[in-house]
Design a protein around this motif. Structure first.
Motif, PDB file in Angstrom:
ATOM      1  N   THR A  97      11.858  18.811  39.952  1.00 20.54           N
ATOM      2  CA  THR A  97      11.684  18.353  41.330  1.00 20.54           C
ATOM      3  C   THR A  97      11.550  19.603  42.189  1.00 20.54           C
ATOM      4  O   THR A  97      11.699  20.724  41.685  1.00 20.54           O
ATOM      5  CB  THR A  97      12.889  17.507  41.809  1.00 20.54           C
ATOM      6  OG1 THR A  97      14.078  18.307  41.694  1.00 20.54           O
ATOM      7  CG2 THR A  97      13.030  16.226  41.010  1.00 20.54           C
ATOM      8  N   GLU A 139      15.788  18.839  48.691  1.00 15.44           N
ATOM      9  CA  GLU A 139      15.740  17.371  48.733  1.00 15.44           C
ATOM     10  C   GLU A 139      15.398  16.774  47.371  1.00 15.44           C
ATOM     11  O   GLU A 139      15.430  15.571  47.175  1.00 15.44           O
ATOM     12  CB  GLU A 139      14.689  16.914  49.755  1.00 15.44           C
ATOM     13  CG  GLU A 139      14.851  17.497  51.154  1.00 15.44           C
ATOM     14  CD  GLU A 139      16.069  16.949  51.866  1.00 15.44           C
ATOM     15  OE1 GLU A 139      16.341  15.748  51.729  1.00 15.44           O
ATOM     16  OE2 GLU A 139      16.744  17.734  52.554  1.00 15.44           O
ATOM     17  N   ARG A 140      15.045  17.641  46.416  1.00 14.69           N
ATOM     18  CA  ARG A 140      14.693  17.209  45.054  1.00 14.69           C
ATOM     19  C   ARG A 140      13.584  16.163  45.065  1.00 14.69           C
ATOM     20  O   ARG A 140      13.695  15.101  44.469  1.00 14.69           O
ATOM     21  CB  ARG A 140      15.924  16.696  44.307  1.00 14.69           C
ATOM     22  CG  ARG A 140      17.077  17.668  44.315  1.00 14.69           C
ATOM     23  CD  ARG A 140      18.197  17.248  43.384  1.00 14.69           C
ATOM     24  NE  ARG A 140      18.190  18.004  42.145  1.00 14.69           N
ATOM     25  CZ  ARG A 140      18.669  19.244  42.028  1.00 14.69           C
ATOM     26  NH1 ARG A 140      19.213  19.837  43.054  1.00 14.69           N
ATOM     27  NH2 ARG A 140      18.617  19.871  40.891  1.00 14.69           N
ATOM     28  N   THR A 141      12.505  16.471  45.767  1.00 15.76           N
ATOM     29  CA  THR A 141      11.381  15.535  45.903  1.00 15.76           C
ATOM     30  C   THR A 141      10.255  15.889  44.932  1.00 15.76           C
ATOM     31  O   THR A 141      10.323  16.878  44.214  1.00 15.76           O
ATOM     32  CB  THR A 141      10.828  15.576  47.341  1.00 15.76           C
ATOM     33  OG1 THR A 141      10.461  16.936  47.637  1.00 15.76           O
ATOM     34  CG2 THR A 141      11.851  15.094  48.344  1.00 15.76           C
ATOM     35  N   ASP A 142       9.206  15.078  44.971  1.00 16.06           N
ATOM     36  CA  ASP A 142       7.970  15.322  44.208  1.00 16.06           C
ATOM     37  C   ASP A 142       8.233  15.516  42.721  1.00 16.06           C
ATOM     38  O   ASP A 142       7.740  16.467  42.101  1.00 16.06           O
ATOM     39  CB  ASP A 142       7.210  16.538  44.756  1.00 16.06           C
ATOM     40  CG  ASP A 142       6.882  16.389  46.230  1.00 16.06           C
ATOM     41  OD1 ASP A 142       6.500  15.273  46.628  1.00 16.06           O
ATOM     42  OD2 ASP A 142       7.034  17.371  46.973  1.00 16.06           O
ATOM     43  N   ALA A 143       9.001  14.597  42.142  1.00 15.54           N
ATOM     44  CA  ALA A 143       9.339  14.714  40.719  1.00 15.54           C
ATOM     45  C   ALA A 143       8.080  14.767  39.862  1.00 15.54           C
ATOM     46  O   ALA A 143       7.123  14.015  40.092  1.00 15.54           O
ATOM     47  CB  ALA A 143      10.212  13.531  40.294  1.00 15.54           C
TER      48      ALA A 143
END
Ligand SMILES: Cc1cc2nc3c(=O)[nH]c(=O)nc-3n(C[C@H](O)[C@H](O)[C@H](O)COP(=O)(O)OP(=O)(O)OC[C@H]3O[C@@H](n4cnc5c(N)ncnc54)[C@H](O)[C@@H]3O)c2cc1C
Length: 90
Positions: A23, A27-31
């Motif tokens: 990610t 924010e731990r996005t766009d896995a």
């Protein structure tokens, strides 16, 4: 030129049969799952101070800096500063 893709701000979530799960950002996005064949882990460092101890045993004064003094963090700036300070003091 060789098609290498560099990724910034990556969190390594897990490795499984599907590949390397990542990610991005706090924010731990766009896995994403990277279809990788090989994962090379460059983790863990240890200070090697055999020479310092051997010299100290013979009464020779030493200055231990950088990764030899503390290998727990990735901090080349600290190593450079310590080297500069020791050199200036000698
Ligand atoms: C995979 C990895 C990634 C890193 N990424 C970063 C980063 O992104 N940012 C950051 O700030 N820091 C990073 N670091 C940390 C950084 O590399 C170290 O903090 C820094 O290199 C320490 O500098 P140094 O001069 O103390 O030791 P080193 O750079 O390890 O230099 C020691 C030198 O001494 C030589 N040597 C060892 N034994 C002997 C001997 N007996 N006789 C003669 N020569 C010898 C070695 O060959 C080496 O050239 C990373 C480290 C690793 C392992």
């Amino acid at each position: 030129m060789k098609g290498v893709e560099q990724l910034k701000g990556v969190n390594y979530e897990k490795v499984d049969d599907a590949g390397l799960h990542i990610t991005f950002g706090e924010e731990r996005t766009d896995a994403r799952v990277l279809d990788v064949e090989t994962v090379i882990l460059c983790t863990g460092q240890e200070s090697v101070r055999d020479l310092d101890e051997a010299l100290a045993g013979r009464g020779v004064k030493t200055h231990v800096i950088g990764g030899a003094a503390l290998a727990a963090e990735l901090d080349a700036k600290r190593a450079i500063r310590q080297g500069t300070e020791v050199a200036a003091a000698l």
